[in-house]
Scaffold this motif. Structure first.
Motif, PDB file in Angstrom:
ATOM      1  N   PRO A  80     -45.353  71.543  -3.341  1.00  0.00           N
ATOM      2  CA  PRO A  80     -45.831  71.195  -1.998  1.00  0.00           C
ATOM      3  C   PRO A  80     -46.540  69.844  -1.989  1.00  0.00           C
ATOM      4  N   ALA A  81     -46.508  69.191  -0.842  1.00  0.00           N
ATOM      5  CA  ALA A  81     -47.162  67.890  -0.684  1.00  0.00           C
ATOM      6  C   ALA A  81     -48.199  67.964   0.425  1.00  0.00           C
ATOM      7  N   ILE A  82     -49.372  67.430   0.126  1.00  0.00           N
ATOM      8  CA  ILE A  82     -50.444  67.315   1.113  1.00  0.00           C
ATOM      9  C   ILE A  82     -50.526  65.846   1.508  1.00  0.00           C
ATOM     10  N   TYR A  83     -50.335  65.577   2.788  1.00  0.00           N
ATOM     11  CA  TYR A  83     -50.422  64.216   3.307  1.00  0.00           C
ATOM     12  C   TYR A  83     -51.794  64.028   3.956  1.00  0.00           C
ATOM     13  N   PHE A  84     -52.385  62.853   3.741  1.00  0.00           N
ATOM     14  CA  PHE A  84     -53.679  62.521   4.318  1.00  0.00           C
ATOM     15  C   PHE A  84     -53.614  61.067   4.765  1.00  0.00           C
ATOM     16  N   LEU A  85     -53.462  60.862   6.080  1.00  0.00           N
ATOM     17  CA  LEU A  85     -53.181  59.510   6.545  1.00  0.00           C
ATOM     18  C   LEU A  85     -53.461  59.323   8.026  1.00  0.00           C
ATOM     19  N   MET A  86     -53.443  58.061   8.419  1.00  0.00           N
ATOM     20  CA  MET A  86     -53.564  57.704   9.826  1.00  0.00           C
ATOM     21  C   MET A  86     -52.197  57.910  10.489  1.00  0.00           C
ATOM     22  N   PRO A  87     -52.174  58.306  11.755  1.00  0.00           N
ATOM     23  CA  PRO A  87     -50.896  58.546  12.433  1.00  0.00           C
ATOM     24  C   PRO A  87     -50.294  57.266  13.036  1.00  0.00           C
ATOM     25  N   THR A  88     -50.111  56.254  12.199  1.00  0.00           N
ATOM     26  CA  THR A  88     -49.506  55.012  12.684  1.00  0.00           C
ATOM     27  C   THR A  88     -47.997  55.195  12.825  1.00  0.00           C
ATOM     28  N   GLU A  89     -47.384  54.337  13.590  1.00  0.00           N
ATOM     29  CA  GLU A  89     -45.927  54.394  13.775  1.00  0.00           C
ATOM     30  C   GLU A  89     -45.205  54.291  12.430  1.00  0.00           C
ATOM     31  N   GLU A  90     -45.655  53.357  11.607  1.00  0.00           N
ATOM     32  CA  GLU A  90     -45.041  53.155  10.288  1.00  0.00           C
ATOM     33  C   GLU A  90     -45.189  54.407   9.410  1.00  0.00           C
ATOM     34  N   ASN A  91     -46.366  55.035   9.424  1.00  0.00           N
ATOM     35  CA  ASN A  91     -46.586  56.249   8.631  1.00  0.00           C
ATOM     36  C   ASN A  91     -45.742  57.412   9.136  1.00  0.00           C
ATOM     37  N   ILE A  92     -45.649  57.564  10.447  1.00  0.00           N
ATOM     38  CA  ILE A  92     -44.841  58.650  11.017  1.00  0.00           C
ATOM     39  C   ILE A  92     -43.379  58.451  10.640  1.00  0.00           C
ATOM     40  N   ASP A  93     -42.894  57.219  10.714  1.00  0.00           N
ATOM     41  CA  ASP A  93     -41.508  56.937  10.314  1.00  0.00           C
ATOM     42  C   ASP A  93     -41.272  57.338   8.859  1.00  0.00           C
ATOM     43  N   ARG A  94     -42.242  57.065   8.004  1.00  0.00           N
ATOM     44  CA  ARG A  94     -42.072  57.404   6.584  1.00  0.00           C
ATOM     45  C   ARG A  94     -42.128  58.913   6.353  1.00  0.00           C
ATOM     46  N   ILE A  95     -42.984  59.620   7.086  1.00  0.00           N
ATOM     47  CA  ILE A  95     -43.006  61.081   6.989  1.00  0.00           C
ATOM     48  C   ILE A  95     -41.636  61.631   7.389  1.00  0.00           C
ATOM     49  N   CYS A  96     -41.091  61.109   8.476  1.00  0.00           N
ATOM     50  CA  CYS A  96     -39.769  61.554   8.942  1.00  0.00           C
ATOM     51  C   CYS A  96     -38.701  61.278   7.886  1.00  0.00           C
ATOM     52  N   GLN A  97     -38.793  60.146   7.239  1.00  0.00           N
ATOM     53  CA  GLN A  97     -37.863  59.810   6.159  1.00  0.00           C
ATOM     54  C   GLN A  97     -38.013  60.801   5.000  1.00  0.00           C
ATOM     55  N   ASP A  98     -39.257  61.149   4.656  1.00  0.00           N
ATOM     56  CA  ASP A  98     -39.502  62.126   3.590  1.00  0.00           C
ATOM     57  C   ASP A  98     -38.884  63.475   3.932  1.00  0.00           C
ATOM     58  N   LEU A  99     -39.016  63.886   5.192  1.00  0.00           N
ATOM     59  CA  LEU A  99     -38.427  65.156   5.621  1.00  0.00           C
ATOM     60  C   LEU A  99     -36.909  65.115   5.496  1.00  0.00           C
ATOM     61  N   ARG A 100     -36.308  64.026   5.967  1.00  0.00           N
ATOM     62  CA  ARG A 100     -34.841  63.891   5.879  1.00  0.00           C
ATOM     63  C   ARG A 100     -34.374  63.861   4.432  1.00  0.00           C
ATOM     64  N   SER A 101     -35.190  63.306   3.543  1.00  0.00           N
ATOM     65  CA  SER A 101     -34.830  63.212   2.123  1.00  0.00           C
ATOM     66  C   SER A 101     -35.179  64.479   1.341  1.00  0.00           C
ATOM     67  N   GLN A 102     -35.830  65.433   2.016  1.00  0.00           N
ATOM     68  CA  GLN A 102     -36.210  66.702   1.365  1.00  0.00           C
ATOM     69  C   GLN A 102     -36.971  66.452   0.053  1.00  0.00           C
ATOM     70  N   LEU A 103     -38.002  65.600   0.131  1.00  0.00           N
ATOM     71  CA  LEU A 103     -38.728  65.217  -1.083  1.00  0.00           C
ATOM     72  C   LEU A 103     -39.534  66.354  -1.699  1.00  0.00           C
ATOM     73  N   TYR A 104     -40.069  67.258  -0.859  1.00  0.00           N
ATOM     74  CA  TYR A 104     -41.002  68.262  -1.368  1.00  0.00           C
ATOM     75  C   TYR A 104     -40.649  69.660  -0.877  1.00  0.00           C
ATOM     76  N   GLU A 105     -41.251  70.639  -1.533  1.00  0.00           N
ATOM     77  CA  GLU A 105     -41.040  72.042  -1.175  1.00  0.00           C
ATOM     78  C   GLU A 105     -41.582  72.348   0.224  1.00  0.00           C
ATOM     79  N   SER A 106     -42.783  71.834   0.500  1.00  0.00           N
ATOM     80  CA  SER A 106     -43.402  72.041   1.799  1.00  0.00           C
ATOM     81  C   SER A 106     -44.318  70.856   2.097  1.00  0.00           C
TER      82      SER A 106
END
Length: 169
Positions: A80-106
């Motif tokens: 599992p991955a715990i994210y701790f970050l500001m909700p900037t456009e760039e950060n949200i885009d990267r989270i979405c990329q991580d989800l599409r890439s299935q990087l982590y279990e949860s």
């Protein structure tokens, strides 16, 4: 005031440890192995965590890796991955990329400040497209108490700096 500061720091540390324990109170004096996890943060999150917790303390809480969000990261699909970050456009885009890439279990998403509905919808859409909705286990919105104090100190210091600057003109 020293006692107030110590109590404040203690509360801040408890809140941070709670977040790093999947937003549940950290267990004390337990012999059980911690759940191994990855911490993903942006620079702002790193600046908050670094002075409060050592690498050893992170490891004791089960954090095996702590990585910047925008660094090159390999998939670790069984952790599992715990994210701790500001909700900037760039950060949200990267989270979405991580989800599409299935990087982590949860994914446990912890935003340092309030996040807009449209950004939440972007995350939901990416999770749906990646068939990862069930993997987004927790989303914590808004500002925790200790972060309000950190942001207040930063804003207050910046404001005093501006007052000084304006007087010297």
């Amino acid at each position: 005031t020293e006692t107030v500061r110590d109590e404040s720091l203690s509360a801040d540390l408890f809140a941070l440890k709670r977040m790093l324990n999947f937003n549940t109170p950290p267990l004390k004096n337990t012999a059980a192995e911690p759940v191994w996890k990855v911490l993903i943060y942006d620079r702002f999150g790193q600046d908050i965590i670094s002075p409060l917790l050592s690498v050893k303390e992170l490891r004791d809480m089960g954090i095996t890796l702590h990585l910047l969000l925008h660094s090159d990261r390999d998939p670790i699909p069984d952790v599992p991955a715990i994210y701790f970050l500001m909700p900037t456009e760039e950060n949200i885009d990267r989270i979405c990329q991580d989800l599409r890439s299935q990087l982590y279990e949860s994914y446990y998403l912890n935003f340092i400040s309030a996040i807009s509905r449209s950004k939440l919808e972007d995350i939901a859409s990416a999770a749906l497209t990646a068939n990862a909705v069930s993997q987004v286990t927790k989303v914590t919105l808004g500002i925790s108490i200790f972060l309000c104090r950190v942001q207040f100190i930063v804003v207050h210091s910046f404001g005093r700096h501006n007052e000084h600057f304006n007087r010297s003109e």
